[in-house]
Design an enzyme around this catalytic site. Structure first.
Site, mmCIF file in Angstrom:
data_model
loop_
_atom_site.group_PDB
_atom_site.id
_atom_site.type_symbol
_atom_site.label_atom_id
_atom_site.label_comp_id
_atom_site.label_asym_id
_atom_site.label_seq_id
_atom_site.Cartn_x
_atom_site.Cartn_y
_atom_site.Cartn_z
ATOM 1 N N ASP A 125 8.622 -3.057 -5.178
ATOM 2 C CA ASP A 125 7.233 -2.638 -5.013
ATOM 3 C C ASP A 125 6.903 -1.434 -5.893
ATOM 4 O OD1 ASP A 125 7.519 -4.546 -3.115
ATOM 5 O OD2 ASP A 125 7.316 -3.213 -1.395
ATOM 6 N N SER A 128 0.838 -1.194 0.000
ATOM 7 C CA SER A 128 0.000 0.000 0.000
ATOM 8 C C SER A 128 0.876 1.248 0.000
ATOM 9 C CB SER A 128 -0.922 -0.003 1.218
ATOM 10 O OG SER A 128 -0.188 -0.266 2.390
#
Ligand code: GLA
Length: 382
Positions: free
Chosen positions: A169, A124
Site C-alpha cells: 500500500d 486510506s
C-alpha cells in the site's frame, strides 16, 4: 479534491500558510496477501487520497487537525508522547519512525482531509502515512529516498497501529504513476511500471459499504498462518524464507506437520503468486480473458481458502459473473471493502444498474461505485 477546505481551516487555526502535500490510495489488480509472503503484487495509485497542509512551528510539538473527523490533537515527539486518537497515531508513528532512523524531525502545524473512502480497502491509512512521510522529508530536508519513505509508513502500521501489513500500500501510494500498474517484487523491492490501458474495458470498484478495519480483523492471524507454513517448509528446504519462495509440492510435504487451517491459507498464498505471474504475461499479450479468469480465481481463493471475504462481497462477485464482467474479486486485505471489476464497456451500464438494484434489495443499502483512474503517487501541490 478541494484544496481550499484544507487551506481555509489551516488559516483559521494557525493564521498562516503551509505547504500542501498529497498521497493517493491504491487499487490492486491481482496479488493479494502476497506482499508479506515475499511474493509479487500489481497495484496502482488512484486519483483519491489524502491532502495535508504542513508548516514547521519551531517547537517540539505537533498540532494536528483532521477535517473529516473534526478532531484536534497535540503531541510531542518522544515515544511517551503517543496521542490517544488512532488517526493521530499515524502521524506520530511516521515522526517516530523517522526519528528512530536518525532524522531531526521537529514540531509542525497541520490540517488534513481525504477523499479516499475510509475502511473501503483503498488504503486510506497508507495514503495518510505517505503524505506525512513525503511532506516531512521535504520540509525538514531529511534526505530519505522513496523506498525508505515506504518502509517508514509500513513500520508505522506495525509499531503504532497494530497491523502487520506488507509493503504494497505504501509503495503504491509513493511510487504511483499515471496509466501504469506497478509490478513489485516484495522480497527485493524491485519494481517495474506496467502500462495499463485496457482498451474496451472499464475498471470499477463496487464498495460493499461493510466495515473494514484491519486492526480489529484477523489480518495478523492470516500472516501468522503463512509464516507457520513457511517455517515448516524451511526445515526441508532451507532456501525458503517465505511462501513466495515455495511451491505447492513443498507445501504438500509438510501437510501433516501444520494445521489444516494453515495449510489452506498457504495453498491460497502460493497459488496467488502463480496467478500474478500468469496475469502479467496475459496483460503483455493483451489477453484480458485470461486476466479476468485469474481475477475470478483469486476471489474464489480469498473466499474459500483464505476466508477473508464476506457475504456482501461474495454476492457482488456473483452478480458480476452473471452480468458478463470479465474479472471480479474482493480487493485489499478483506473482511469488507470493495470488489474490483474489469468490465467490457458494452456491459458496464447493465452491470452497475443490476448490482445496485440487487444488492440494495438484499442488504437494504446501496453499494457505492468508484470508477478507477490510475494516477500519480505522492507529490507536493503547493
Ligand atoms: C492490506 C495490507 C497490504 C496487503 C493487503 C492484502 O492492504 O496493508 O500490505 O497485505 O492488505 O494484499
Amino acid at each position: 479534491m478541494e484544496q481550499s477546505i484544507v487551506r481555509n481551516k489551516f488559516k483559521e487555526l494557525f493564521n498562516e500558510e503551509g505547504a500542501l502535500f498529497f498521497s493517493p490510495g491504491r487499487v490492486n489488480l491481482i496479488g493479494e496477501h502476497t506482499d508479506y509472503n515475499g511474493g509479487c503484487v500489481l497495484p496502482g495509485a488512484i486519483d483519491k487520497g489524502m491532502l495535508a497542509e504542513i508548516k514547521p512551528n519551531g517547537t517540539n510539538q505537533v498540532k494536528a487537525f483532521s477535517i473529516d473527523l473534526n478532531d484536534y490533537a497535540e503531541f510531542g515527539l518522544n515515544e511517551e508522547d503517543a496521542p490517544s486518537q488512532s488517526w493521530a497515531r499515524y502521524i506520530f508513528g511516521v515522526c517516530r519512525e523517522m526519528i528512530k532512523r536518525g532524522a531531526d524531525v521537529k514540531g509542525f502545524n497541520t490540517v488534513f482531509s481525504g477523499d479516499v473512502p475510509l475502511g473501503a480497502g483503498l488504503s486510506s491509512s497508507a495514503a495518510l502515512e505517505s503524505t506525512y512521510a513525503f511532506g516531512l522529508n521535504e520540509l525538514f530536508n531529511l534526505g530519505f529516498d522513496k523506498k525508505e519513505l515506504v518502509l517508514i509508513g509500513q513500520k508505522t502500521e506495525h509499531n503504532y497501529c497494530g497491523v502487520n501489513c506488507g509493503i504494497m500500500d505504501q509503495f503504491a501510494s509513493i511510487f504511483g504513476k499515471e496509466g501504469h500498474l506497478i509490478r513489485l517484487d516484495c522480497s527485493t523491492m524491485e519494481y517495474e511500471y506496467v502500462p495499463f490501458n485496457p482498451e474496451g474495458y472499464k475498471v470499477v470498484l463496487m464498495d460493499s459499504v461493510t466495515k473494514h478495519e484491519l486492526v480489529d480483523s484477523p489480518y495478523n492471524k492470516r500472516r501468522q498462518s503463512c509464516e507457520n507454513a513457511a517455517a515448516a517448509i524451511a526445515k526441508n528446504h532451507p532456501e525458503v524464507k517465505l511462501l513466495g519462495d515455495a511451491t505447492l509440492e513443498m507445501l504438500a510435504e509438510v501437510k501433516d506437520q501444520i494445521s489444516a487451517e494453515d495449510f489452506m491459507r498457504a495453498t491460497y498464498a502460493i497459488e496467488e503468486n502463480s496467478r500474478l505471474v500468469s496475469t502479467c504475461d496475459a496483460l503483455k499479450a493483451g489477453d484480458y480473458a485470461t486476466v479476468g479468469k485469474n481475477i475470478y480465481a483469486t476471489h474464489k481463493g480469498m473466499s474459500e481458502l483464505y476466508e477473508v471475504s464476506t457475504v456482501e462481497l461474495d454476492y457482488l462477485n456473483e452478480i458480476a459473473k452473471e452480468c458478463g464482467v470479465t474479472g471480479s474479486r474482493i480487493m485489499g486485505g478483506g473482511f469488507g471493502g470493495c470488489t474490483i471489476n474489469l468490465v467490457p464497456e458494452d456491459k458496464y451500464d447493465h452491470f452497475i444498474e443490476t448490482a445496485i438494484a440487487r444488492f440494495t434489495e438484499k442488504f437494504g443499502v446501496s453499494p457505492k461505485v468508484y470508477p478507477v483512474k490510475i494516477s500519480d503517487g505522492s507529490r507536493r501541490l503547493a
